[in-house]
Design a protein around this motif. Structure first.
Motif, PDB file in Angstrom:
ATOM      1  N   PHE A  16       1.104  -1.106  -0.113  1.00  0.00           N
ATOM      2  CA  PHE A  16       0.087  -0.281   0.139  1.00  0.00           C
ATOM      3  C   PHE A  16       0.826   1.685  -0.403  1.00  0.00           C
ATOM      4  CE2 PHE A  16       0.961  -0.299   4.837  1.00  0.00           C
ATOM      5  CZ  PHE A  16       1.016   0.726   5.278  1.00  0.00           C
ATOM      6  N   THR A  18       0.554   5.540   0.877  1.00  0.00           N
ATOM      7  CA  THR A  18      -1.170   6.596   1.758  1.00  0.00           C
ATOM      8  C   THR A  18      -1.209   7.713   0.494  1.00  0.00           C
ATOM      9  OG1 THR A  18      -0.242   5.237   4.026  1.00  0.00           O
ATOM     10  CG2 THR A  18      -1.551   7.961   4.323  1.00  0.00           C
ATOM     11  N   LEU A  24      -5.766   4.471   1.542  1.00  0.00           N
ATOM     12  CA  LEU A  24      -4.616   3.614   1.885  1.00  0.00           C
ATOM     13  C   LEU A  24      -4.877   3.551  -0.437  1.00  0.00           C
ATOM     14  CD1 LEU A  24      -4.219   1.196   4.615  1.00  0.00           C
ATOM     15  CD2 LEU A  24      -3.638   3.799   3.859  1.00  0.00           C
ATOM     16  N   LEU A 366       2.117   4.018  11.743  1.00  0.00           N
ATOM     17  CA  LEU A 366       0.492   2.759  10.826  1.00  0.00           C
ATOM     18  C   LEU A 366      -0.378   2.787  10.928  1.00  0.00           C
ATOM     19  CD1 LEU A 366       3.691   0.557  11.232  1.00  0.00           C
ATOM     20  CD2 LEU A 366       2.490   1.241   8.935  1.00  0.00           C
ATOM     21  N   ASP A 367      -1.402   1.998  10.335  1.00  0.00           N
ATOM     22  CA  ASP A 367      -3.250   2.263  10.597  1.00  0.00           C
ATOM     23  C   ASP A 367      -2.986   1.117  10.382  1.00  0.00           C
ATOM     24  OD1 ASP A 367      -4.177   4.484   9.982  1.00  0.00           O
ATOM     25  OD2 ASP A 367      -4.352   4.367   8.075  1.00  0.00           O
ATOM     26  N   CYS A 370      -2.098  -2.626   9.191  1.00  0.00           N
ATOM     27  CA  CYS A 370      -1.078  -1.532   8.209  1.00  0.00           C
ATOM     28  C   CYS A 370       0.777  -1.787   8.831  1.00  0.00           C
ATOM     29  CB  CYS A 370      -1.310  -1.076   8.142  1.00  0.00           C
ATOM     30  SG  CYS A 370      -2.233  -0.548   6.763  1.00  0.00           S
ATOM     31  N   LYS A 383       5.151  -1.803   2.383  1.00  0.00           N
ATOM     32  CA  LYS A 383       4.170  -1.683   3.187  1.00  0.00           C
ATOM     33  C   LYS A 383       2.930  -2.438   2.793  1.00  0.00           C
ATOM     34  CE  LYS A 383       6.065   3.002   3.518  1.00  0.00           C
ATOM     35  NZ  LYS A 383       5.005   4.766   2.722  1.00  0.00           N
ATOM     36  N   LYS A 385      -0.938  -3.889   3.553  1.00  0.00           N
ATOM     37  CA  LYS A 385      -2.048  -4.251   4.269  1.00  0.00           C
ATOM     38  C   LYS A 385      -2.349  -5.533   4.246  1.00  0.00           C
ATOM     39  CE  LYS A 385      -5.722  -2.618   5.998  1.00  0.00           C
ATOM     40  NZ  LYS A 385      -6.605  -2.299   6.926  1.00  0.00           N
TER      41      LYS A 385
END
Length: 434
Positions: A16, A18, A24, A366-367, A370, A383, A385
């Motif tokens: 992903f 951002t 995302l 970071l979410d 993620c 990165k 998800k």
């Protein structure tokens, strides 16, 4: 996007980026080839998705690799729902990206609990209860469980007593061992104080009800093409530490013997029989920060396990673990962390330099779900998800109205009245028919 048809290559998520609006932008699938027999570590704060990711890894391991076992040591009791289909909204939302992911529970799955914890579980909450035999309890496990120095006199006494009594009775129990120590401890040149101290610890072990005269059969605990979750959520810290070391020690020793036999058979171009065969095994340990630090047995497992088919996946809230374990990790997943000190510890593990301020900001922001994925050997960073789980994850399943799920006294009375009415109706039918 179609799933890659590669044996042993598990799709666990998607890359992903951002965007400026913080949404995302998802990219290509991220896969890990677990047939390469490599160790994995997941580090993230509570609630950031690390156990969700561990569940995805467990699902893919058991789906895609033949002749493989997964042992999941579960101190929080959150992996027993792997047999239940995921009813969360994320599966439908991601359906276009992962067409092969569908809500379904795992069939090749069991939950085991320590025998001493049975009173805390309803019968429908687990498949089997297990125990360990006294001979399964090594001095290194005793040291780790009770935080003892291996050079302490009582550890030496335990080792000598265990060796001597095994010659007399291979199936000795904890009580017999303790009586032997009381009777022969002084003959073995140990002080009364040492004998009493060791017996006190053996009394504590006895109270755990984990050690029995025979113990469960190891080859039934580690099963080919099956995930076995050992729910330690109601266990004491002593019990959990003993069980973690038991699996690390016995998996490694059994796989060493099996691997030697198989290599010899391969060289001789012949087939052999192996009694109580143990397949290559992935040992997943949740809350690993409670077990990795200062644990020589897990160090040995990580250092020597890869060559014989023993792999570790450590799931931890803290990076303050064990540098010898770090040195052997290939797959590193970093989720959201809050404390800068923790982030800088991880930065020191990475295969290439990351600018301190940028890395700190990236990890902190970071979410949920993620991760930064690093392949340490190949010096790769992505990165990621996490893909949606097929199985239920308790932490992501909202409990909406508890009272509506609990039977009240009135509900029970109504059920009794209903049964009584049905009973009377049945009697009337019998009268008519007769």
């Amino acid at each position: 996007m179609k799933k890659e048809a590669l044996i042993g290559r598990e799709i666990i998520g998607q890359t992903f980026d951002t965007k400026k609006n913080k949404k995302l932008k998802l990219g290509s699938h991220i896969t890990i080839d677990f047939t390469r027999k490599e160790h994995t570590m997941i580090i993230a704060k509570s609630g950031s998705g690390k156990s969700y990711l561990a569940g995805v890894i467990a699902e893919e391991l058991i789906k895609t690799i033949d002749n493989y076992a997964v042992i999941l040591l579960d101190p929080m009791g959150i992996f027993s729902t792997l047999s239940i289909a995921n009813n969360g909204p994320e599966v439908e939302a991601w359906n276009s990206e992962f067409p092969d992911v569908e809500p379904k529970g795992l069939d090749n799955f069991e939950v085991w609990i320590p025998a001493g914890d049975i009173e805390h579980f309803d019968k429908d909450m687990y498949d089997k209860a297990f125990s360990l035999s006294c001979k399964d309890l090594s001095f290194s496990t005793l040291c780790f469980a009770f935080d003892m120095d291996p050079l302490e006199p009582m550890v030496n006494l335990f080792r000598k007593a265990q060796t001597n009594i095994a010659k007399q009775n291979p199936n000795y129990g904890l009580y017999s061992l303790k009586e032997y120590i009381k009777e022969h401890g002084k003959d073995l040149d140990f002080k009364e104080q040492t004998i009493e101290a060791l017996c006190t610890r053996l009394d504590a072990l006895q109270e755990l009800k984990l050690i029995t005269d025979y113990g469960s059969k190891f080859s039934e605990m580690v099963q080919r093409n099956k995930i076995v979750v050992f729910d330690l959520s109601m266990s004491s810290s002593y019990t959990a530490r003993i069980i973690v070391n038991f699996f690390a020690e016995h998996l490694l020793s059994r796989r060493k013997v099996i691997t030697k036999k198989l290599l010899k058979a391969q060289q001789d171009e012949t087939k052999i029989e192996i009694e109580d065969y143990i397949p290559p095994t992935q040992l997943l340990i949740d809350e690993a920060h409670n077990f990795l630090k200062g644990n020589p047995m897990l160090e040995k497992f990580v250092k020597e396990g890869r060559n014989v088919g023993c792999m570790l996946t450590a799931i931890s809230q803290s990076p303050d673990l064990n540098r010898h374990v770090y040195a052997n990790i290939i797959h590193l997943f970093i989720g959201q962390l809050v404390f800068s000190d923790d982030i800088m510890v991880i930065r020191g593990m990475l295969p290439f330099e990351e600018k301190a301020d940028e890395f700190r900001s990236e990890v902190k922001n970071l979410d949920v779900g993620c991760f930064l994925y690093y392949n340490i050997d190949r010096k790769i960073k992505k990165k990621m998800k996490v893909r949606p789980r097929e199985t239920m994850h308790p932490a992501s399943t909202e409990l909406k109205d508890e009272l509506n799920l609990i039977k009240s006294k009135q509900d029970i009375l109504e059920e009794i009245k209903k049964l009584e009415r049905e009973k009377e109706q049945f009697k009337e039918k019998l009268k008519i028919n007769s």
